[in-house]
Design a protein around this motif. Structure first.
Motif, PDB file in Angstrom:
ATOM      1  N   PRO A 128      -3.678   1.573  -3.310  1.00 23.99           N
ATOM      2  CA  PRO A 128      -3.441   0.160  -3.611  1.00 23.99           C
ATOM      3  C   PRO A 128      -1.976  -0.219  -3.459  1.00 23.99           C
ATOM      4  CG  PRO A 128      -3.404   1.400  -5.631  1.00 23.99           C
ATOM      5  CD  PRO A 128      -3.652   2.403  -4.532  1.00 23.99           C
ATOM      6  N   GLY A 156      -9.762   2.751  -2.486  1.00 24.78           N
ATOM      7  CA  GLY A 156      -9.174   2.301  -3.738  1.00 24.78           C
ATOM      8  C   GLY A 156      -8.020   3.137  -4.221  1.00 24.78           C
ATOM      9  N   TYR A 157      -7.845   4.349  -3.663  1.00 27.03           N
ATOM     10  CA  TYR A 157      -6.743   5.200  -4.094  1.00 27.03           C
ATOM     11  C   TYR A 157      -5.432   4.874  -3.372  1.00 27.03           C
ATOM     12  CZ  TYR A 157      -8.313   7.780   0.093  1.00 27.03           C
ATOM     13  OH  TYR A 157      -8.714   8.135   1.363  1.00 27.03           O
ATOM     14  N   HIS A 202      -9.802   0.052   2.974  1.00 28.79           N
ATOM     15  CA  HIS A 202     -10.642  -0.210   1.819  1.00 28.79           C
ATOM     16  C   HIS A 202     -10.590   0.857   0.727  1.00 28.79           C
ATOM     17  CE1 HIS A 202     -13.069   2.315   4.502  1.00 28.79           C
ATOM     18  NE2 HIS A 202     -13.651   2.758   3.399  1.00 28.79           N
ATOM     19  N   HIS A 220     -13.151  -4.724  -8.689  1.00 24.75           N
ATOM     20  CA  HIS A 220     -14.486  -4.128  -8.654  1.00 24.75           C
ATOM     21  C   HIS A 220     -15.419  -5.017  -7.845  1.00 24.75           C
ATOM     22  CE1 HIS A 220     -18.480  -2.929 -10.275  1.00 24.75           C
ATOM     23  NE2 HIS A 220     -17.925  -1.729 -10.295  1.00 24.75           N
ATOM     24  N   TRP A 231     -14.697   0.248  -6.007  1.00 21.56           N
ATOM     25  CA  TRP A 231     -13.407  -0.374  -6.263  1.00 21.56           C
ATOM     26  C   TRP A 231     -12.673  -0.556  -4.942  1.00 21.56           C
ATOM     27  CZ3 TRP A 231     -11.932  -2.241 -10.915  1.00 21.56           C
ATOM     28  CH2 TRP A 231     -12.628  -1.794 -12.046  1.00 21.56           C
ATOM     29  N   LEU A 232     -12.119  -1.732  -4.751  1.00 28.20           N
ATOM     30  CA  LEU A 232     -11.318  -2.040  -3.572  1.00 28.20           C
ATOM     31  C   LEU A 232      -9.862  -2.244  -3.994  1.00 28.20           C
ATOM     32  CD1 LEU A 232     -13.684  -4.620  -1.838  1.00 28.20           C
ATOM     33  CD2 LEU A 232     -13.259  -2.256  -1.108  1.00 28.20           C
ATOM     34  N   PRO A 233      -8.931  -1.931  -3.112  1.00 30.28           N
ATOM     35  CA  PRO A 233      -7.518  -2.081  -3.473  1.00 30.28           C
ATOM     36  C   PRO A 233      -7.096  -3.548  -3.507  1.00 30.28           C
ATOM     37  CG  PRO A 233      -7.721  -1.420  -1.193  1.00 30.28           C
ATOM     38  CD  PRO A 233      -9.109  -1.358  -1.774  1.00 30.28           C
ATOM     39  N   ARG A 280       0.855  -1.193   0.000  1.00 27.57           N
ATOM     40  CA  ARG A 280       0.000   0.000   0.000  1.00 27.57           C
ATOM     41  C   ARG A 280       0.885   1.234   0.000  1.00 27.57           C
ATOM     42  NH1 ARG A 280      -3.596  -1.475   4.760  1.00 27.57           N
ATOM     43  NH2 ARG A 280      -2.896  -3.557   4.155  1.00 27.57           N
ATOM     44  N   SER A 328      -9.241 -12.278  -4.488  1.00 24.34           N
ATOM     45  CA  SER A 328      -9.968 -11.460  -3.519  1.00 24.34           C
ATOM     46  C   SER A 328     -11.295 -12.152  -3.231  1.00 24.34           C
ATOM     47  CB  SER A 328     -10.235 -10.051  -4.064  1.00 24.34           C
ATOM     48  OG  SER A 328      -9.044  -9.326  -4.246  1.00 24.34           O
ATOM     49  N   ASN A 375      -4.400  -1.751  -9.904  1.00 19.53           N
ATOM     50  CA  ASN A 375      -4.370  -2.613  -8.710  1.00 19.53           C
ATOM     51  C   ASN A 375      -5.623  -2.423  -7.857  1.00 19.53           C
ATOM     52  OD1 ASN A 375      -2.012  -3.878  -9.409  1.00 19.53           O
ATOM     53  ND2 ASN A 375      -0.697  -2.480  -8.254  1.00 19.53           N
ATOM     54  N   ARG A 376      -6.749  -2.520  -8.543  1.00 18.18           N
ATOM     55  CA  ARG A 376      -8.047  -2.456  -7.889  1.00 18.18           C
ATOM     56  C   ARG A 376      -8.939  -3.575  -8.419  1.00 18.18           C
ATOM     57  NH1 ARG A 376     -10.456   3.275  -9.123  1.00 18.18           N
ATOM     58  NH2 ARG A 376     -10.201   2.353 -11.196  1.00 18.18           N
TER      59      ARG A 376
END
Length: 482
Positions: free
Chosen positions: A181, A178-179, A176, A194, A259-261, A168, A222, A191-192
């Motif tokens: 990752p 998404g910006y 959590h 959906h 979007w999740l990392p 990270r 994931s 690197n996200r």
């Protein structure tokens, strides 16, 4: 004061020399008696006081072509630049790698392909491309099919060694977002992953996908479980090679997505590549990290770096900033061990480029709030020889509502109780000016808990006031420094 702005096209200008040293105190140019517009411009210190932001403010404005310092306020006070750091990173990458530099991603076969069967390993070799997506992996798989490949008898490997894998960008951010990752030598879909959900009676249908407009493959790296709770909204844990998420049922509503990392980018890319190979009629085992040398059977290239930088500055994409910054450092000194180490190399580059003090960058994106840059050092870089020619055409254009309307080419930056703005604009006489303004209440920021950092109380109002102050200062400078 009210401030509105909108986006439009970009401008280009000529090269410029280095900036002069900054004075320690605020300069107030004496307005000519006949210049009523300049005399009516509000005083900078009065604007700052009336904003009532708390914390600290620092700015500098200079002639963009000569480097002459025109006005300052706390110019050497180090403050967090937030995403204004990306303008520094963009120039660092462009001057180190070249505007035409392209990232490459390859498929390498370590053995011969006989009757469609690869007697060896198939290796996805990453070059760090920050814009690689599922479409790109599908195109690589299509090239592999065209080469005659139908079956991988050995291993499916992912080689992300071009850059160190960082799970990270900023460890102090919520899990959590998404910006924030991972970063590595293979970066897929920024690197996200959906995550989407839809209520079906008393239950929910959920999906985790490596989504693009063309493809929506599911992923196995994931997973998501719905938990019977209201808070926290998300929890995260690493379960071997899998990003293990839970989400609070009480927060889902009827349907939605976000979007999740991704924390393990090599496994994620390998998982999606295997699906894309299968969709092209190629069987391969589950992917794993590894390296191998052999024959390149497929290759994809990114857009040229100047276009990547322009997109990064427009959309303020943290992953892109970290990748291009680390790639530039790799060119200069070899692969960095960490984002902080790479950022330290960029800090030294800034000092060498400007002949001034060395700023303290802790990353390339500005996401980490511990980075410190003085307004004077930022303006010295903006007015260094050749910087405006390279950078100004790529910056986002803002138009301040007048009258008169004022256009600015600049990079904005926003963190909780931190706001930055730096770039170029033309005074009403046509004189090109370079500026940087940093505003930060670091004490208030430091008091936030992790749970408060995504939407802190009072944060939006503070940010609006800070941006309004920055625009008020630009309007003052456009009138006074003509």
């Amino acid at each position: 004061m009210r401030r509105r702005f909108f986006l439009s096209g970009a401008l280009s200008t000529a090269a410029l020399p280095a900036c002069a040293n900054a004075p320690e105190t605020s300069l107030r140019p004496a307005a000519k008696p006949a210049d009523a517009l300049a005399r009516s411009a509000p005083d900078a210190e009065r604007l700052i006081a009336s904003a009532g932001l708390g914390g600290r403010v620092g700015f500098m404005v200079a002639d963009a072509r000569t480097g002459e310092v025109l006005e300052t306020y706390n110019p050497i006070r180090p403050l967090p630049p937030a995403s204004v750091a990306k303008a520094v990173t963009g120039l660092y990458a462009l001057e180190t790698l070249g505007a035409d530099f392209r990232f490459q991603t390859r498929l390498v076969a370590t053995g011969p392909i006989v009757n469609g069967r690869l007697d060896g390993d198939l290796v996805l070799v990453g070059g760090g491309d920050p814009a690689l997506d599922t479409d790109g992996l599908h195109d690589l798989a299509g090239q592999a099919k065209a080469s005659g490949l139908r079956e991988v008898a050995g291993r499916l490997l992912v080689d992300g060694s071009a850059l160190p894998v960082i799970d990270r960008i900023d460890p102090t951010q919520p899990d959590h977002v998404g910006y924030n990752p991972a970063v590595g030598g293979v970066n897929l879909n920024f690197n996200r992953v959906h995550f989407s959900w839809k209520r079906q009676g008393n239950a929910y249908d959920t999906a985790l996908q490596a989504r693009t407009e063309r493809f929506r493959p599911g992923v196995s790296t994931s997973r998501m479980r719905i938990a019977d709770r209201t808070l926290p909204v998300y929890t995260y844990a690493r379960a071997g090679d899998v990003d293990d998420w839970t989400v609070a049922r009480g927060q889902l509503g009827g349907s939605g997505s976000r979007w999740l990392p991704v924390r393990n980018p090599d496994r994620y890319a390998g998982d999606v590549l295997r699906t894309m190979l299968r969709s092209n009629g190629i069987t391969a085992p589950a992917a794993q990290p590894g390296r191998g040398q052999g024959t390149t059977i497929a290759i994809t290239q990114s857009a040229p770096l100047n276009r990547i930088v322009a997109s990064m500055l427009r959309y303020s994409t943290n992953l892109v900033a970290e990748v291009i910054g680390a790639t530039a450092t790799t060119r200069l000194t070899g692969p960095p061990r960490s984002l902080g180490g790479s950022a330290a190399t960029m800090s030294a580059w800034v000092a060498q480029r400007t002949g001034g003090r060395q700023p303290d960058f802790d990353d390339h994106s500005g996401l980490n709030g511990t980075t410190r840059v003085a307004a004077a050092d930022m303006v010295r870089l903006l007015t260094a020889a050749g910087a405006m020619t390279r950078l100004r055409p790529l910056l986002k254009e803002l138009t301040l509502d007048g009258p008169p309307r004022q256009t600015v080419q600049a990079k904005t930056g926003t963190l909780n109780f931190v706001s930055g703005l730096a770039g170029y604009f033309d005074a009403r006489s046509g004189r090109s000016l370079a500026f940087a303004t940093f505003v930060a209440d670091t004490d208030r920021r430091a008091r936030l808990s992790v749970a408060e950092r995504e939407r802190p109380q009072g944060g939006r109002g503070w940010a609006r006031t800070a941006r309004s102050l920055q625009f008020d200062l630009i309007e003052r400078w456009a009138a006074v420094h003509a």
